[in-house]
Design a protein around this motif. Sequence first.
Motif, PDB file in Angstrom:
ATOM      1  N   HIS A  73      40.187  37.266  30.498  1.00 25.49           N
ATOM      2  CA  HIS A  73      40.002  37.958  29.204  1.00 25.49           C
ATOM      3  C   HIS A  73      41.312  38.579  28.711  1.00 25.49           C
ATOM      4  O   HIS A  73      42.375  38.252  29.194  1.00 25.49           O
ATOM      5  CB  HIS A  73      38.868  38.987  29.317  1.00 25.49           C
ATOM      6  CG  HIS A  73      37.641  38.396  29.972  1.00 25.49           C
ATOM      7  ND1 HIS A  73      36.743  37.605  29.293  1.00 25.49           N
ATOM      8  CD2 HIS A  73      37.201  38.419  31.270  1.00 25.49           C
ATOM      9  CE1 HIS A  73      35.785  37.201  30.127  1.00 25.49           C
ATOM     10  NE2 HIS A  73      36.056  37.672  31.329  1.00 25.49           N
ATOM     11  N   HIS A  79      38.204  37.836  37.672  1.00 21.66           N
ATOM     12  CA  HIS A  79      37.170  38.378  36.783  1.00 21.66           C
ATOM     13  C   HIS A  79      36.394  39.445  37.544  1.00 21.66           C
ATOM     14  O   HIS A  79      36.612  39.638  38.752  1.00 21.66           O
ATOM     15  CB  HIS A  79      36.202  37.260  36.348  1.00 21.66           C
ATOM     16  CG  HIS A  79      36.826  36.289  35.388  1.00 21.66           C
ATOM     17  ND1 HIS A  79      36.573  36.296  34.043  1.00 21.66           N
ATOM     18  CD2 HIS A  79      37.724  35.293  35.603  1.00 21.66           C
ATOM     19  CE1 HIS A  79      37.272  35.338  33.456  1.00 21.66           C
ATOM     20  NE2 HIS A  79      37.981  34.708  34.378  1.00 21.66           N
ATOM     21  N   VAL A  80      35.493  40.144  36.841  1.00 16.23           N
ATOM     22  CA  VAL A  80      34.432  40.918  37.502  1.00 16.23           C
ATOM     23  C   VAL A  80      33.126  40.510  36.848  1.00 16.23           C
ATOM     24  O   VAL A  80      33.081  40.162  35.662  1.00 16.23           O
ATOM     25  CB  VAL A  80      34.657  42.451  37.449  1.00 16.23           C
ATOM     26  CG1 VAL A  80      35.816  42.847  38.353  1.00 16.23           C
ATOM     27  CG2 VAL A  80      34.867  42.947  36.034  1.00 16.23           C
ATOM     28  N   GLU A 111      36.467  44.793  31.478  1.00 23.06           N
ATOM     29  CA  GLU A 111      36.851  43.799  32.494  1.00 23.06           C
ATOM     30  C   GLU A 111      38.314  43.402  32.368  1.00 23.06           C
ATOM     31  O   GLU A 111      39.011  43.249  33.363  1.00 23.06           O
ATOM     32  CB  GLU A 111      35.940  42.573  32.352  1.00 23.06           C
ATOM     33  CG  GLU A 111      36.227  41.494  33.384  1.00 23.06           C
ATOM     34  CD  GLU A 111      35.351  40.248  33.186  1.00 23.06           C
ATOM     35  OE1 GLU A 111      34.523  40.245  32.261  1.00 23.06           O
ATOM     36  OE2 GLU A 111      35.527  39.302  33.964  1.00 23.06           O
TER      37      GLU A 111
HETATM   38 ZN   LIG Z   1      35.038  37.472  33.096  1.00 23.11          ZN
END
Ligand SMILES: [Zn+2]
Length: 298
Positions: A38, A114-115, A61
Amino acid sequence: MLAAGVVLLTSMPTARAAAAEPSFVMPSPYVIAIDPGHGGSATNDPTQLWDPGVVVGNVMEKDITLDLAFRLRALLAKERVKVVLTRTGDEYVEISERWNRVHASGARLFVSLHVNAFNGDPAINGATIFYPKPDSLSFAQAIDAGLAQTLKRYQIADDGVAAKPELWVRSDVPTATVEPGYLSNPREAGLLSQGDFRDAIAMGVLQGMLAADPQIEQVKLQIIHAEAAAAAQHQAEVGTTADAARTATATRWGLILGAIVVLWVVMRIAIRRQAGAPHLPQYRRRGYRRRRAVSRRS
Ligand SMILES: [Zn+2]
């Protein structure tokens, strides 16, 4: 004396030959690409895209993934790995452009950070690793094992690996998408805000990478060896330069001493000539005649 001066001059050490060719080759570093998932923030420009990822309260995030990328990059730098990030700031980057940057870097491994989030059930938790194609399965498993090890003390469930073919479809190097926890799970969201937990995630990914490809450690050792050889050669060159300087000084003093000795010898010869030839033979001849005359008389 003249001979002594010549000996003094010729016995001066001569400067050493130029330094030898480099006896080492600096290996090119192992390259790993990291994608902080992102990125980008809303602006006044409505055409400007932005993507915060999962947002819970004021936690986004995109900020966690960038921080995780920096932590992982720092760990990899200690392994002498060259790290390429698909973004280094709060920037919106298309997936295709991200892959272009990975591909252009010549990376041999690639992780996207990512989370996770699950709408509707905050109880859903755990760490998951996605991989795009079967040829990335063993890499994903290594990352999963590394994370399981470093996140064990935080009681993070290991949800294993899963195929996600729609992610990183163009990837041609071992690729894994890391989802170390759920921002939608209050306990894991709390952990994700902590520096030590983020360090543990970065360490787990690093351990997985080191296990996935022993070449990382081999290249590191080659670089350390080459650096030691370069340092040793540099020391030798510094020593040679100092020797050459000492030799030049000694040669100068040798020339000065030699000149003094030659001058002294020339002056002595000149003084002797000025004193003239001795008259002793005439005197002796006279005395001899006298002695002969006396003897004849007796
Ligand atoms: Zn993500």
